[in-house]
Write an enzyme that holds these catalytic residues in place. Structure first.
Site, short mmCIF file in Angstrom:
data_model
loop_
_atom_site.label_atom_id
_atom_site.label_comp_id
_atom_site.label_asym_id
_atom_site.label_seq_id
_atom_site.Cartn_x
_atom_site.Cartn_y
_atom_site.Cartn_z
N ASP A 89 36.62 1.83 4.51
CA ASP A 89 35.69 1.18 3.60
C ASP A 89 34.53 0.54 4.36
OD1 ASP A 89 34.80 -0.56 1.20
OD2 ASP A 89 36.54 0.50 0.40
N HIS B 170 33.96 -5.16 -0.58
CA HIS B 170 34.80 -4.12 -1.17
C HIS B 170 36.10 -3.89 -0.39
CE1 HIS B 170 35.45 0.12 -2.74
NE2 HIS B 170 35.13 -0.51 -3.84
N SER C 5 38.62 1.57 -7.71
CA SER C 5 38.68 0.97 -6.37
C SER C 5 39.86 0.03 -6.25
CB SER C 5 37.40 0.19 -6.08
OG SER C 5 36.40 1.01 -5.58
#
Length: 649
Positions: free
Chosen positions: A184, A225, A402
C-alpha cells in the site's frame, strides 16, 4: 498449457509507450552477478536499484538524469546501455495508474483522538458508548465499535452478523507466528497500537528504495490507507489504544509502493515476491481505476511474481494473495480487473452490517467470499470500520472493499496459526467450505442464492458467503491438504460470429475434460476460465453467461453502462468463475453473449473462446474427518455429491 500463454495475453490491454519512467529492466548475459551488474551501471551512467525476482541475470537500473515520468522514451541512455557487451537486453519501464480502494476525502472521514481506558468509560465518545469491562472481551476503547468483529446490533446492524472472530480467539488462536504484508502507501509503524506487531525485517519501501515504509504525510491524510488496513489485522489487544485487530498477535509488514505518480510492472512484481518465505499473506486494497470503463490487470512481470509466489512462496506451500474486489459499484464488474479475477488471488467483496451490499461494491463471478466494510447508517460515526490512523490517532470511518480485504487477511492469519501447513489452494477450499450465507442478501433482488451441482451455495455478489473465523480455525486444525491441481484446455472455438440486440450468440463446447490425458485430466472443478475475444459498438453493453454441464450459470460479464469503448473490446481476456467449485466438468458448456441495451444499432463481432478448467483428479475432501461434517454441513453435501458422480481414474 504453457504458462507463458497465460502471462502474455494481458499485454494486449496495455497502452504501450505513453508513459515511461527513469527505470530499466536489464537482462545480462550469463553468467551474471551483482558485481557485473554494478560494473555495467557504473560504466553506463546508471545505478542498480535491486535484483529482479531473484533471477541471477535480471536487474532494475535507475538513471538519475532521466525524469521520473515522461511521455518520451530516453533513447540516448537506452542506446548506451544496450551497447554494453554484458547487456543482453534492456527495456525502459512503463508507468500506469493504480488506485487505492475505499479512500474518501477528508470531509467525509471520522477520526477519534487517541483514547485511554478508565473506569468511567472512553473519553470523547460519550456516556452511551462506555464499555462494560469483561475479562473475556478485549478492553480496547473502540472494541465495542468494531461490529465486524462482534456485532451486537450496534449502528443499526444485525446481531451476530460478523466474522465470528471471538470463536477463533476462544480456541486460543490469535495469529501468532503469521506475517501479513500490506502492499500500500506505507504503514505508520510507530503508532502505539501497531509498533509491537511490526515486522521490520519483512518490510520495504519501493517508492523510496529503502527499508523504511513510513507513509508520506499530507494535509488531506491521503496516505493513511495502508496504516488503517494494518490496524484491522494486527492492532494490539488490551493496551488502552484504539481497537483490536482480527489477528492481534500476528505480525504486519509494510511494502510501500502506491505513493507515486505511476505504478510499474517491476515494482508490483517486486512487492508481490518480497521476502516470500517469511511473508505468509499479501493484502492488496488497490487495483485499476474503478471507473466502470477500465479493463486492465497485472502485466507480465507481476503475473510471473504471483505464479512464482503460489508455487514457491512460504517454502513451497504458496503465498496467499488477498485482493479487494473493487469499489466501482453496480456500474462496474470485477471480472474486468485482472487482479481480483485471478485464480491465484482470493477476491473479497464486502457487505454492510445489516447484510446488504454497499453502494460501491462491484460484483463478479470470480469473488470467493465477503467480509464487511460499512454500516448501513453511513452518516453515523459508529457505522464505519474502526481501526488505527495516522498521527497516533484512531478512526471509525475506514470503508470500502479496502477495509474488507484486510479483515479477510486477518481471518486467514488465524487459520494459518491453527495449521501452518495450509497451502494457497487449501485456503481457497477452506474459504468455500466455511463461509456462511448468514443474513447476506441482495436488496434489489437481482442476485439470488443458488446451489451449484456440487451442493455448494453461492451468490454473484457475495461469493460463498461471509467468512467465519471460528469454523475456519476448527476445520483448519484437522485439515488435510487437497490433492494435486491439474488444468485442461477443454475446447476452443476460433470463428467469427456477428450478434446484435435482437439475436444473442449461444456457443457450446462439449468436453471430456482431458479424460484421456492423465497429465491434464480434471475431475473436480476449482476455477474455470473463459478466454474470450469480442468487440462491439459499445463494449459496456455486452453481457456474458457461462453455463456448466451440471446446469450452474455464472454471469461472467455484467452490463457496464460507462464503458463506451468501440475499438479494443476484449482480446483473450480471462473471465473467471468460482461458482462451479466441486462440479463434474464433463459435458456441454454453454457461452451466451448478448447485449443489455435497447439501442437497435448495437452490433458485435465474436472471434474466439478458449475454455480452461482447473481442479483435481481425485475427490478433494475424502481424507477429511467425518466429524468435520458437523462443523460444516455442506462438506457432507459435497462429499455425497462427489460420491454419486464417480469418475474412471
Amino acid at each position: 498449457m504453457k504458462i507463458t500463454w497465460i502471462l502474455l495475453f494481458l499485454c494486449e490491454y496495455v497502452v504501450c509507450g505513453k508513459i515511461v519512467t527513469n527505470q530499466w529492466h536489464v537482462h545480462l548475459h550469463d553468467p551474471a552477478t551483482q558485481e557485473s551488474a554494478n560494473k555495467v551501471a557504473q560504466e553506463t551512467g546508471f545505478s542498480v536499484l535491486r535484483n529482479h525476482l531473484n533471477s541471477p541475470n535480471e536487474f532494475v537500473f535507475h538513471h538519475k538524469t532521466v525524469p521520473h515520468v515522461s511521455s518520451v522514451p530516453s533513447w540516448s541512455q537506452h542506446k548506451v546501455l544496450l551497447a554494453h557487451h554484458l547487456v543482453k537486453n534492456a527495456k525502459q519501464v512503463e508507468g500506469f495508474l493504480r488506485r487505492k480502494r475505499g479512500y474518501k476525502p477528508i470531509k467525509k472521514q471520522g477520526r477519534v483522538p487517541l483514547p485511554t481506558i478508565n473506569k468511567k468509560g472512553i473519553p470523547g465518545l460519550g456516556e452511551s458508548d462506555n464499555i462494560k469491562v469483561d475479562l473475556k472481551l478485549p478492553t480496547d476503547p473502540l472494541f465495542s465499535k468494531e461490529w465486524y468483529i462482534r456485532n451486537t446490533g450496534q449502528a443499526d446492524g444485525v446481531k451476530d452478523l460478523d466474522l465470528n472472530v471471538l470463536s477463533a480467539w476462544a480456541q486460543g488462536i490469535t495469529g501468532k507466528g503469521v506475517t501479513t504484508a500490506i502492499m500500500d502507501d506505507g504503514i505508520d509503524y510507530l503508532h502505539p497500537d501497531l509498533s509491537k506487531n511490526y515486522n521490520a525485517e519483512s518490510s520495504y519501501d519501493f517508492s523510496s528504495n529503502d527499508p523504511y515504509p513510513f507513509p508520506r504525510y499530507t494535509d488531506d491524510w491521503f496516505n493513511s490507507h495502508g496504516t488503517r488496513c494494518a490496524g484491522e489485522i494486527s492492532a494490539e489487544r488490551d493496551n488502552g489504544i484504539c481497537g483490536v485487530g482480527v489477528a492481534y498477535d500476528s505480525k504486519i509488514a509494510g511494502l510501500r509502493m502506491l505513493d507515486q505518480p505511476y505504478m510499474t510492472d517491476l515494482i508490483e512484481a517486486a512487492a508481490m515476491s518480497y521476502d516470500r518465505d517469511n511473508i505468509d499473506i499479501y493484502s492488496a486494497s488497490w487495483g485499476p481505476t474503478d471507473d466502470g470503463r477500465t479493463v486492465d490487470g497485472p502485466r507480465n512481470e507481476t503475473m510471473r511474481a504471483i505464479v512464482e509466489g503460489v508455487n514457491k512462496g512460504r517454502k513451497g506451500k504458496g503465498s496467499i494473495y488477498v485482493w479487494a474486489s473493487g469499489d466501482g459499484g453496480a456500474a462496474d464488474d470485477c471480472n474486468c480487473d485482472g487482479y481480483a479475477a485471478s485464480m491465484w488471488t482470493i477476491s473479497i467483496n464486502s457487505a454492510t452490517n445489516d447484510g446488504e451490499t454497499a453502494s460501491y461494491d462491484e460484483s463478479c463471478s470470480s469473488t470467493l467470499a465477503s467480509t464487511f466494510s460499512n454500516g448501513k447508517a453511513w452518516f453515523s460515526l459508529d457505522a464505519g470500520v474502526g481501526t488505527v490512523d495516522l498521527y497516533g490517532q484512531c478512526t471509525l470511518h475506514h470503508s470500502g472493499t479496502s477495509a474488507a480485504a484486510p479483515e479477510a487477511a486477518g481471518v486467514f492469519a488465524l487459520a494459518l496459526e491453527a495449521n501452518s501447513n495450509i497451502g494457497w489452494r487449501d485456503m481457497q477450499h477452506l474459504t468455500v467450505l466455511t463461509s456462511k450465507r448468514n443474513h447476506l442478501h441482495d436488496r434489489d433482488r437481482r442476485h439470488n442464492w443458488t446451489i451449484n451441482g456440487a451442493g455448494l451455495e453461492f451468490n454473484h455478489l457475495f461469493g460463498y458467503g461471509v467468512l467465519d473465523a471460528g469454523d475456519m480455525v476448527r476445520v483448519a486444525k484437522k485439515w488435510v491438504n487437497v490433492p494435486e491441481r491439474f488444468h485442461c484446455i477443454a475446447g476452443q472455438i476460433d470463428k467469427r460470429y456477428r450478434f446484435n440486440v435482437t439475436k444473442a450468440l449461444i456457443l457450446e463446447i462439449d468436453t471430456d475434460a482431458c479424460k484421456s490425458d492423465i497429465g491434464h485430466r480434471v475431475n473436480y472443478l476449482e476455477h474455470v476460465q473463459a478466454f474470450v475475444s469480442v468487440k462491439s459498438s459499445r463494449r459496456g453493453d455486452i453481457t456474458m453467461f457461462l453455463t456448466s454441464p451440471m446446469g450452474t450459470t455464472s454471469m461472467i460479464l455484467s452490463h457496464r453502462p460507462k464503458d463506451d469503448d468501440s475499438t479494443r473490446g476484449f482480446t483473450k481476456w480471462p473471465f473467471m468463475t468460482t461458482h462451479t467449485w466441486g462440479e463434474n466438468p464433463r459435458g456441454k458448456w454453454k457461452l451466451t453473449v448478448m447485449f443489455d441495451t435497447k439501442d437497435p444499432l448495437s452490433q458485435g463481432i465474436f472471434s474466439e473462446w478458449v475454455l480452461v478448467l482447473h481442479g483435481t483428479q481425485s475427490r478433494p475432501y475424502d481424507k477429511l474427518s467425518s466429524s468435520l461434517e458437523k462443523i460444516i454441513p455442506k462438506l457432507g453435501v459435497v462429499k455425497r455429491q462427489h460420491a454419486s458422480n464417480r469418475f474412471s481414474q
